[in-house]
Scaffold this motif. Structure first.
Motif, PDB file in Angstrom:
ATOM      1  N   ALA A 153       9.844  -0.463  -6.836  1.00 51.12           N
ATOM      2  CA  ALA A 153       9.668  -1.697  -6.063  1.00 51.12           C
ATOM      3  C   ALA A 153      10.963  -2.505  -6.006  1.00 51.12           C
ATOM      4  O   ALA A 153      11.317  -3.055  -4.953  1.00 51.12           O
ATOM      5  N   LEU A 154      11.686  -2.580  -7.135  1.00 51.97           N
ATOM      6  CA  LEU A 154      12.932  -3.345  -7.174  1.00 51.97           C
ATOM      7  C   LEU A 154      13.988  -2.757  -6.239  1.00 51.97           C
ATOM      8  O   LEU A 154      14.791  -3.487  -5.654  1.00 51.97           O
ATOM      9  N   LEU A 155      14.015  -1.433  -6.106  1.00 50.40           N
ATOM     10  CA  LEU A 155      14.966  -0.797  -5.202  1.00 50.40           C
ATOM     11  C   LEU A 155      14.466  -0.803  -3.763  1.00 50.40           C
ATOM     12  O   LEU A 155      15.235  -1.000  -2.824  1.00 50.40           O
ATOM     13  N   PHE A 156      13.182  -0.596  -3.594  1.00 50.14           N
ATOM     14  CA  PHE A 156      12.612  -0.371  -2.267  1.00 50.14           C
ATOM     15  C   PHE A 156      12.639  -1.625  -1.406  1.00 50.14           C
ATOM     16  O   PHE A 156      13.065  -1.576  -0.241  1.00 50.14           O
ATOM     17  N   ILE A 160       7.732   5.343   9.656  1.00 49.15           N
ATOM     18  CA  ILE A 160       8.714   6.426   9.533  1.00 49.15           C
ATOM     19  C   ILE A 160       9.829   6.013   8.578  1.00 49.15           C
ATOM     20  O   ILE A 160      10.236   6.783   7.698  1.00 49.15           O
ATOM     21  N   GLY A 161      10.347   4.807   8.734  1.00 46.63           N
ATOM     22  CA  GLY A 161      11.399   4.336   7.839  1.00 46.63           C
ATOM     23  C   GLY A 161      10.925   4.190   6.408  1.00 46.63           C
ATOM     24  O   GLY A 161      11.645   4.551   5.461  1.00 46.63           O
ATOM     25  N   ILE A 162       9.718   3.674   6.229  1.00 42.20           N
ATOM     26  CA  ILE A 162       9.168   3.512   4.887  1.00 42.20           C
ATOM     27  C   ILE A 162       9.030   4.860   4.199  1.00 42.20           C
ATOM     28  O   ILE A 162       9.390   5.030   3.023  1.00 42.20           O
ATOM     29  N   ALA A 163       8.518   5.859   4.915  1.00 41.94           N
ATOM     30  CA  ALA A 163       8.336   7.185   4.322  1.00 41.94           C
ATOM     31  C   ALA A 163       9.670   7.838   3.979  1.00 41.94           C
ATOM     32  O   ALA A 163       9.822   8.432   2.909  1.00 41.94           O
ATOM     33  N   GLY A 216      11.513   5.580   1.250  1.00 40.69           N
ATOM     34  CA  GLY A 216      10.688   5.604   0.043  1.00 40.69           C
ATOM     35  C   GLY A 216      10.718   6.938  -0.668  1.00 40.69           C
ATOM     36  O   GLY A 216      10.674   6.990  -1.901  1.00 40.69           O
ATOM     37  N   THR A 217      10.787   8.035   0.089  1.00 41.30           N
ATOM     38  CA  THR A 217      10.866   9.358  -0.536  1.00 41.30           C
ATOM     39  C   THR A 217      12.151   9.512  -1.340  1.00 41.30           C
ATOM     40  O   THR A 217      12.139  10.029  -2.461  1.00 41.30           O
ATOM     41  N   LEU A 218      13.267   9.067  -0.775  1.00 42.83           N
ATOM     42  CA  LEU A 218      14.535   9.137  -1.504  1.00 42.83           C
ATOM     43  C   LEU A 218      14.494   8.283  -2.763  1.00 42.83           C
ATOM     44  O   LEU A 218      14.870   8.735  -3.852  1.00 42.83           O
ATOM     45  N   THR A 227       0.831  -1.201   0.000  1.00 46.07           N
ATOM     46  CA  THR A 227       0.000   0.000   0.000  1.00 46.07           C
ATOM     47  C   THR A 227       0.864   1.248   0.000  1.00 46.07           C
ATOM     48  O   THR A 227       0.569   2.231  -0.701  1.00 46.07           O
ATOM     49  N   SER A 228       1.950   1.233   0.762  1.00 39.29           N
ATOM     50  CA  SER A 228       2.871   2.378   0.787  1.00 39.29           C
ATOM     51  C   SER A 228       3.541   2.587  -0.559  1.00 39.29           C
ATOM     52  O   SER A 228       3.736   3.725  -0.993  1.00 39.29           O
ATOM     53  N   LEU A 229       3.906   1.492  -1.224  1.00 35.14           N
ATOM     54  CA  LEU A 229       4.512   1.607  -2.552  1.00 35.14           C
ATOM     55  C   LEU A 229       3.591   2.330  -3.529  1.00 35.14           C
ATOM     56  O   LEU A 229       4.036   3.145  -4.341  1.00 35.14           O
ATOM     57  N   LEU A 230       2.310   2.037  -3.445  1.00 38.97           N
ATOM     58  CA  LEU A 230       1.341   2.699  -4.317  1.00 38.97           C
ATOM     59  C   LEU A 230       1.340   4.205  -4.066  1.00 38.97           C
ATOM     60  O   LEU A 230       1.358   5.001  -5.008  1.00 38.97           O
ATOM     61  N   GLY A 231       1.342   4.604  -2.801  1.00 37.52           N
ATOM     62  CA  GLY A 231       1.357   6.025  -2.478  1.00 37.52           C
ATOM     63  C   GLY A 231       2.665   6.700  -2.864  1.00 37.52           C
ATOM     64  O   GLY A 231       2.664   7.822  -3.384  1.00 37.52           O
ATOM     65  N   LEU A 232       3.791   6.036  -2.617  1.00 38.67           N
ATOM     66  CA  LEU A 232       5.092   6.621  -2.948  1.00 38.67           C
ATOM     67  C   LEU A 232       5.245   6.817  -4.447  1.00 38.67           C
ATOM     68  O   LEU A 232       5.855   7.791  -4.903  1.00 38.67           O
TER      69      LEU A 232
END
Length: 240
Positions: free
Chosen positions: A180-183, A156-159, A162-164, A76-81
């Protein structure tokens, strides 16, 4: 020239506050990211419910539930990022920010903070639903509320990370797959620690006492190191 020299410089905190307000105002006006993430989270819960519909409630069921919860959060976070910087790129906002005399660190912190807020909003809706359907039958009452702590630390870590990474991949072909491959490999240590802490809260007892604090410390250490690294590297990444 004298007027420009005497003009007070805007503080980094003021820049952060303005950028964060911009992101929040834009999203709460359209609700595009929140609706997409919320609907996706509910659909994942439905699919998991169907997949586990024939599994009998047991301790082994709870051991799996912690991992499934983080599968829900990660995707779900990947979709938002993916949507956060794609929108900035499509509207030309990113180029405008880079041309303005704004601290690059403030851009990173504002975007990471807005992504964190959106992730937490979706979690407030999705996590209680997940807990009700998959873990409410046997979770110890004295440790259930502590599951909020690894959720917050992990988010917090995901945000931050993921932002970077979404900044790095925004200009690449197939940016959704590339993110996704990097994250997933980069976030793996945090994911492992948060799954361990969440599972410990669901099981309680000796598992909680021996696992929760160590796993949470590892997750918090990951957050500090990776977010500081992302903040330092962001100027290079966003101008590359």
């Amino acid at each position: 020239m004298a007027k420009d020299a005497n003009r007070p410089r805007t503080s980094a905190f003021s820049q952060f506050a303005v950028l964060l307000k911009k992101d929040l105002t834009q999203e709460f006006r359209t609700k595009e990211m929140l609706v997409s993430m919320g609907v996706y989270a509910v659909l994942v819960i439905i699919v998991l419910g169907v997949a586990l519909s024939f599994a009998a409630p047991s301790e082994e069921y709870l051991e799996v539930s912690g991992g499934l919860l983080w599968v829900l959060i990660i995707f779900t976070s990947l979709l938002g990022l993916n949507k956060s910087f794609a929108r900035e790129k499509e509207n030309g906002c990113l180029e405008g920010l880079l041309l303005a005399p704004i601290d690059r660190g403030a851009i990173f912190l504002a975007k990471a903070a807005s992504n964190l807020i959106f992730i937490l909003i979706v979690e407030v809706i999705a996590v209680p639903l997940f807990w009700f359907f998959f873990a409410s039958f046997a979770t110890p009452a004295d440790t259930a509320w502590l599951s909020v702590v690894p959720l917050l630390v992990g988010s917090i870590g995901i945000a931050g990370v993921g932002t970077l990474l979404s900044t790095i991949t925004v200009n690449t072909r197939g940016k959704d797959v590339m993110l996704a491959l990097l994250f997933v490999p980069v976030i793996f240590p945090l994911l492992y620690a948060c799954v361990s802490a969440t599972t410990a809260t669901l099981l309680g007892g000796d598992v909680f006492a021996s696992t929760w604090s160590v796993s949470l410390a590892l997750a918090a250490g990951y957050d500090v190191i990776m977010i500081l690294a992302a903040w330092v590297l962001y100027d290079f990444v966003v101008t590359a």
